[in-house]
Design a protein around this motif. Structure first.
Motif, PDB file in Angstrom:
ATOM      1  N   SER A 131      32.997  65.309 124.392  1.00 53.38           N
ATOM      2  CA  SER A 131      32.035  66.544 125.739  1.00 53.38           C
ATOM      3  C   SER A 131      32.144  67.576 124.804  1.00 53.38           C
ATOM      4  N   TYR A 132      32.416  68.304 124.823  1.00 50.84           N
ATOM      5  CA  TYR A 132      32.601  69.409 123.546  1.00 50.84           C
ATOM      6  C   TYR A 132      31.696  69.125 122.887  1.00 50.84           C
ATOM      7  N   LEU A 133      31.232  68.224 122.071  1.00 49.39           N
ATOM      8  CA  LEU A 133      31.136  68.306 121.151  1.00 49.39           C
ATOM      9  C   LEU A 133      29.828  67.940 120.987  1.00 49.39           C
ATOM     10  N   ASN A 134      29.559  66.787 122.655  1.00 53.08           N
ATOM     11  CA  ASN A 134      27.898  66.307 122.809  1.00 53.08           C
ATOM     12  C   ASN A 134      27.350  67.336 123.119  1.00 53.08           C
ATOM     13  N   SER A 135      27.705  68.595 123.987  1.00 52.09           N
ATOM     14  CA  SER A 135      27.106  69.917 124.310  1.00 52.09           C
ATOM     15  C   SER A 135      26.501  70.237 123.944  1.00 52.09           C
ATOM     16  N   LEU A 136      26.917  70.323 121.936  1.00 55.02           N
ATOM     17  CA  LEU A 136      26.040  71.191 121.198  1.00 55.02           C
ATOM     18  C   LEU A 136      25.081  71.390 120.698  1.00 55.02           C
ATOM     19  N   ASN A 137      24.114  71.755 120.755  1.00 57.30           N
ATOM     20  CA  ASN A 137      23.002  71.948 120.074  1.00 57.30           C
ATOM     21  C   ASN A 137      22.773  71.612 118.866  1.00 57.30           C
ATOM     22  N   TYR A 138      22.998  70.722 117.590  1.00 58.54           N
ATOM     23  CA  TYR A 138      22.660  70.491 116.271  1.00 58.54           C
ATOM     24  C   TYR A 138      21.905  71.600 115.220  1.00 58.54           C
ATOM     25  N   SER A 139      20.895  71.916 116.013  1.00 55.56           N
ATOM     26  CA  SER A 139      19.446  72.163 115.430  1.00 55.56           C
ATOM     27  C   SER A 139      20.402  73.096 114.347  1.00 55.56           C
ATOM     28  N   ASN A 140      19.792  72.876 113.264  1.00 55.67           N
ATOM     29  CA  ASN A 140      20.194  73.792 111.777  1.00 55.67           C
ATOM     30  C   ASN A 140      21.498  73.840 111.525  1.00 55.67           C
ATOM     31  N   SER A 141      21.905  72.594 111.935  1.00 61.01           N
ATOM     32  CA  SER A 141      23.597  73.111 112.124  1.00 61.01           C
ATOM     33  C   SER A 141      24.397  71.607 111.041  1.00 61.01           C
ATOM     34  N   ASN A 142      25.700  71.222 110.826  1.00 63.58           N
ATOM     35  CA  ASN A 142      25.878  70.770 110.006  1.00 63.58           C
ATOM     36  C   ASN A 142      27.315  70.426 111.077  1.00 63.58           C
ATOM     37  N   LEU A 143      27.904  69.326 111.431  1.00 58.73           N
ATOM     38  CA  LEU A 143      29.050  69.308 112.111  1.00 58.73           C
ATOM     39  C   LEU A 143      30.007  68.817 110.895  1.00 58.73           C
ATOM     40  N   LEU A 144      31.335  68.676 111.071  1.00 62.52           N
ATOM     41  CA  LEU A 144      32.318  67.911 109.613  1.00 62.52           C
ATOM     42  C   LEU A 144      33.774  68.392 110.411  1.00 62.52           C
ATOM     43  N   LEU A 145      33.530  66.836 110.271  1.00 62.93           N
ATOM     44  CA  LEU A 145      34.394  66.526 110.880  1.00 62.93           C
ATOM     45  C   LEU A 145      36.141  65.885 109.785  1.00 62.93           C
ATOM     46  N   MET A 146      37.369  66.511 110.358  1.00 71.70           N
ATOM     47  CA  MET A 146      38.066  66.460 109.273  1.00 71.70           C
ATOM     48  C   MET A 146      39.221  65.918 109.714  1.00 71.70           C
ATOM     49  N   SER A 147      39.916  64.567 109.160  1.00 73.55           N
ATOM     50  CA  SER A 147      40.966  64.340 109.996  1.00 73.55           C
ATOM     51  C   SER A 147      42.526  63.140 108.878  1.00 73.55           C
ATOM     52  N   SER A 148      43.419  63.117 108.827  1.00 74.43           N
ATOM     53  CA  SER A 148      43.857  61.779 108.253  1.00 74.43           C
ATOM     54  C   SER A 148      43.699  61.099 109.429  1.00 74.43           C
ATOM     55  N   GLY A 149      43.644  60.905 110.483  1.00 78.97           N
ATOM     56  CA  GLY A 149      43.822  59.932 111.694  1.00 78.97           C
ATOM     57  C   GLY A 149      42.574  60.017 112.279  1.00 78.97           C
ATOM     58  N   TYR A 183      41.372  60.995 115.466  1.00 79.59           N
ATOM     59  CA  TYR A 183      40.739  62.012 117.175  1.00 79.59           C
ATOM     60  C   TYR A 183      41.361  60.837 118.518  1.00 79.59           C
ATOM     61  N   ASP A 184      42.675  60.100 117.990  1.00 80.52           N
ATOM     62  CA  ASP A 184      43.397  59.579 119.238  1.00 80.52           C
ATOM     63  C   ASP A 184      41.682  58.582 119.547  1.00 80.52           C
ATOM     64  N   ASN A 185      41.181  57.985 118.500  1.00 81.28           N
ATOM     65  CA  ASN A 185      39.884  57.323 118.124  1.00 81.28           C
ATOM     66  C   ASN A 185      38.834  57.340 119.596  1.00 81.28           C
ATOM     67  N   MET A 186      38.707  58.521 119.161  1.00 85.77           N
ATOM     68  CA  MET A 186      37.340  59.186 119.182  1.00 85.77           C
ATOM     69  C   MET A 186      36.260  58.058 118.830  1.00 85.77           C
ATOM     70  N   ASP A 187      35.426  57.660 120.661  1.00 83.09           N
ATOM     71  CA  ASP A 187      34.067  57.534 120.161  1.00 83.09           C
ATOM     72  C   ASP A 187      33.305  58.374 119.480  1.00 83.09           C
ATOM     73  N   LEU A 188      32.815  58.023 118.358  1.00 83.11           N
ATOM     74  CA  LEU A 188      31.671  59.141 117.638  1.00 83.11           C
ATOM     75  C   LEU A 188      30.085  57.824 118.326  1.00 83.11           C
ATOM     76  N   GLU A 189      29.708  57.408 118.496  1.00 85.52           N
ATOM     77  CA  GLU A 189      28.544  57.267 118.586  1.00 85.52           C
ATOM     78  C   GLU A 189      27.029  57.655 119.490  1.00 85.52           C
ATOM     79  N   GLU A 190      28.218  58.445 120.414  1.00 84.23           N
ATOM     80  CA  GLU A 190      27.114  59.799 120.811  1.00 84.23           C
ATOM     81  C   GLU A 190      26.860  60.729 119.969  1.00 84.23           C
ATOM     82  N   ILE A 191      27.535  61.537 119.304  1.00 83.12           N
ATOM     83  CA  ILE A 191      27.309  62.499 119.162  1.00 83.12           C
ATOM     84  C   ILE A 191      26.882  61.786 117.629  1.00 83.12           C
ATOM     85  N   LYS A 192      26.805  60.933 116.788  1.00 79.44           N
ATOM     86  CA  LYS A 192      26.020  60.521 116.334  1.00 79.44           C
ATOM     87  C   LYS A 192      24.668  59.728 116.489  1.00 79.44           C
ATOM     88  N   ALA A 193      24.302  59.994 117.181  1.00 79.92           N
ATOM     89  CA  ALA A 193      23.172  59.854 117.578  1.00 79.92           C
ATOM     90  C   ALA A 193      22.221  60.984 117.727  1.00 79.92           C
TER      91      ALA A 193
END
Length: 451
Positions: free
Chosen positions: A418-436, A438-448
């Protein structure tokens, strides 16, 4: 027809080795108490998915040529006990790889970080140059169906790690490959559950260095002070070949190598990847390729899965995913993205997932690792912490450990999403780092948000 049984067939390397042996014409069976995707579907498609989960001693019969034992199995595994009682040879997968490649030139890529990236570059270049070779790599690579190949090729490229070999053998895997050529990329404390003493951890690499034969070669990153220390403390008798980052420049978010052939655009970026690239280049030249061949092939290398992998991008933003979890990997990855796009805000999310990263005693090693991020976020899965029987760290503890007073902590993947979906990514990069994951978090809305 040779017949092998895999105890703990579901692991990433184990199931790939099983599929490689099946492709070689061997008969393969296996067992495991849990098998996740993509291992499950891949084994099922080839007809070797176990019918049920668990351990079944009746599968262990005298006609087996050997047992291949995964690290996931326990020493009291009932199949293992029966196999040893019947006198059936038991191999860890490193021992089996050596057994299958003893007549080949063996090249081992080692180090606390960069192993998969370096191995992947080498594999890409060799394939592009139509060289016949075998390999073992720790990630899925574009253009390769499996993470393992065993054939009659005269050379094998092996990603060799320092983690334990098997429940029966507490030595690092890379001791077993008996390399002709080894590359050492870097040393940074990891696997705290196995090596609680840093000096003991460092000593594993010194021992690896000393396994280099007189006729062999050690290629090592001289930019890493702990690698230099290990080389200087060792009694190395083979050839020593240092390397450091390949020269390059960044122009409008794109990296270009500076070479005798002129500027060469590449997909990789970051100082750590320029070190990885140079190490891979020296391996390729050591096994007979020319500098021109390497430069011709590196142009098309897009990277290994989850290694600064570009998921989505458009004009002013990009979403990256990376396997980084240890402190040195986290620091190098975040720094690489910020240096590549200095004018963009960097939002970095790190899932602490491994035993080392979740251990409060190990936390001071993360100091300063998120300094390159404009927004620093940590995700902890309380269930993962409980399974490892560790204390769940709070936000204040993590802020002190990372030395980031503005660090944000999430312990619920829905809240993080919810937090990541609420952000404005204008002129931004999002870096997701994990060897897991995120408890099977669905990234489709974030990708959009990056379409």
């Amino acid at each position: 027809m040779k017949k092998y049984h895999f105890i703990a067939i579901g692991g990433a390397v184990m199931h790939n080795l099983a599929l490689a042996l099946l492709a070689k014409g061997y008969q393969v069976t296996g067992s495991d108490d849990e098998i996740y995707e993509p291992s499950r579907t891949r084994l099922k498609d080839k007809g070797i998915l176990p019918e049920g989960y668990g351990w079944f001693p009746e599968k262990i019969t005298k006609d087996l040529d050997g047992i291949i034992l995964g690290m996931h199995a326990r020493i009291d595994n009932p199949e293992l006990i029966k196999a040893r009682g019947l006198g059936i040879p038991v191999f860890s997968f490193p021992e089996f790889i050596y057994n299958q490649s003893r007549d080949k030139k063996r090249v081992v890529i080692a180090g606390s970080h960069g192993k998969t990236s370096i191995t992947s570059i080498i594999l890409h270049v060799l394939k592009d140059q139509e060289v016949d070779f075998d390999y073992l790599v720790g990630a899925q690579i574009e253009g390769f169906d499996l993470m393992v190949r065993l054939s009659d090729a005269p050379i094998i490229i092996i990603e060799g790690d320092e983690y334990l070999t098997s429940p029966l053998d507490r030595r690092p895997k890379f001791f077993h490959y008996k390399h002709d050529i080894a590359l050492l990329s870097g040393i940074a404390w990891d696997h705290f559950n196995v090596f609680p003493d840093f000096d003991e951890y460092k000593d594993q690499f010194r021992q690896l260095i000393e396994l280099t034969p007189e006729s062999g070669e050690l290629i090592y990153c001289e930019a890493d002070p702990l690698v230099l220390e290990a080389v200087e403390k060792s009694n190395l008798v083979g050839k020593k070949s240092p390397y450091k980052a390949h020269l390059a420049r960044i122009e409008e978010g794109k990296t270009k190598l500076l070479s005798p052939k002129g500027e060469i655009p590449i997909f990789l970026f970051g100082q750590h990847n320029l070190q990885n690239l140079q190490g891979a280049k020296q391996i390729c030249e050591s096994i007979g390729l020319t500098e021109d061949q390497f430069y011709d092939s590196i142009r098309s290398f897009k990277g290994a899965a989850k290694r600064l992998e570009l998921i989505k991008s458009k004009n002013d933003r990009a979403l990256y995913r990376d396997f980084a979890h240890a402190p040195s990997k986290l620091k190098a990855t975040a720094k690489a993205v910020k240096e590549q796009f200095p004018d963009r805000k960097l939002i970095a999310v790190q899932e602490l997932h491994t035993y080392s990263s979740l251990n409060k005693e190990f936390l001071p090693n993360y100091a300063g690792t998120m300094d390159s991020a404009d927004v620093a976020i940590i995700y902890l899965n309380p269930h993962a912490v409980a399974l490892k029987k560790l204390e769940l760290m709070d936000e204040e503890t993590l802020r002190n450990g990372f030395e980031r007073p503005d660090l944000k902590l999430f312990t619920d993947s829905h809240a993080l999403k919810s937090y990541l979906n609420s952000l404005n990514y204008s002129n931004s990069n999002l870096l997701l780092m994990s060897s897991g994951n995120y408890d099977n978090m669905d990234l489709e809305e974030i990708k959009a948000k990056f379409d």
